[in-house]
Design a protein around this motif. Sequence first.
Motif, PDB file in Angstrom:
ATOM      1  N   ASN A  91      -1.389  -0.962 -13.937  1.00 53.48           N
ATOM      2  CA  ASN A  91      -1.536  -0.362 -15.257  1.00 53.48           C
ATOM      3  C   ASN A  91      -0.714   0.917 -15.450  1.00 53.48           C
ATOM      4  O   ASN A  91      -0.553   1.370 -16.579  1.00 53.48           O
ATOM      5  N   ASN A  92      -0.247   1.507 -14.375  1.00 55.90           N
ATOM      6  CA  ASN A  92       0.451   2.786 -14.492  1.00 55.90           C
ATOM      7  C   ASN A  92       1.745   2.724 -13.693  1.00 55.90           C
ATOM      8  O   ASN A  92       1.731   2.707 -12.459  1.00 55.90           O
ATOM      9  N   GLU A  93       2.862   2.734 -14.388  1.00 60.73           N
ATOM     10  CA  GLU A  93       4.154   2.606 -13.706  1.00 60.73           C
ATOM     11  C   GLU A  93       4.631   3.920 -13.096  1.00 60.73           C
ATOM     12  O   GLU A  93       5.614   3.941 -12.371  1.00 60.73           O
ATOM     13  N   ASP A  94       3.934   5.020 -13.353  1.00 57.98           N
ATOM     14  CA  ASP A  94       4.356   6.315 -12.837  1.00 57.98           C
ATOM     15  C   ASP A  94       3.719   6.666 -11.498  1.00 57.98           C
ATOM     16  O   ASP A  94       4.149   7.625 -10.852  1.00 57.98           O
ATOM     17  N   THR A  95       2.692   5.949 -11.085  1.00 61.73           N
ATOM     18  CA  THR A  95       1.965   6.322  -9.871  1.00 61.73           C
ATOM     19  C   THR A  95       2.252   5.331  -8.746  1.00 61.73           C
ATOM     20  O   THR A  95       2.055   4.135  -8.904  1.00 61.73           O
ATOM     21  N   VAL A  96       2.729   5.867  -7.627  1.00 64.87           N
ATOM     22  CA  VAL A  96       2.986   5.045  -6.441  1.00 64.87           C
ATOM     23  C   VAL A  96       2.194   5.606  -5.271  1.00 64.87           C
ATOM     24  O   VAL A  96       1.817   6.777  -5.267  1.00 64.87           O
TER      25      VAL A  96
END
Length: 116
Positions: free
Chosen positions: A55-60
Amino acid sequence: MNENTPFSQTVGYINRGSLDSELTETLSELVQAVRDTRKAGSITLQLKVQMLSANNEDTVKITPNIKSSIPQHEQPQAIFWSTADGDLLRNDPKQSELDLKTVPANGANQNLKSIN
């Protein structure tokens, strides 16, 4: 010029600095073993990077894995004689044994005195 966070700084952030501490300790152990054995060794750091959520492409999330190859001293070798059934013997079974006896130190000196 690249404005990204330096790799060394990122390693310091992973696991609240424990990765950096573990790498430092492993490197110290490796250097000591290389000096002691005069053999090469290595450290490999693998960083697995994957998405934390779909759901969140900024968090790895980053999962570290440290592998080290610490050189070891050569182990002493032992020689055995093997049998057809897989047994290991300390003495050559084809060589006959002599029935030797230990002579006491006092007895040996007395015999030498009596000869003279």
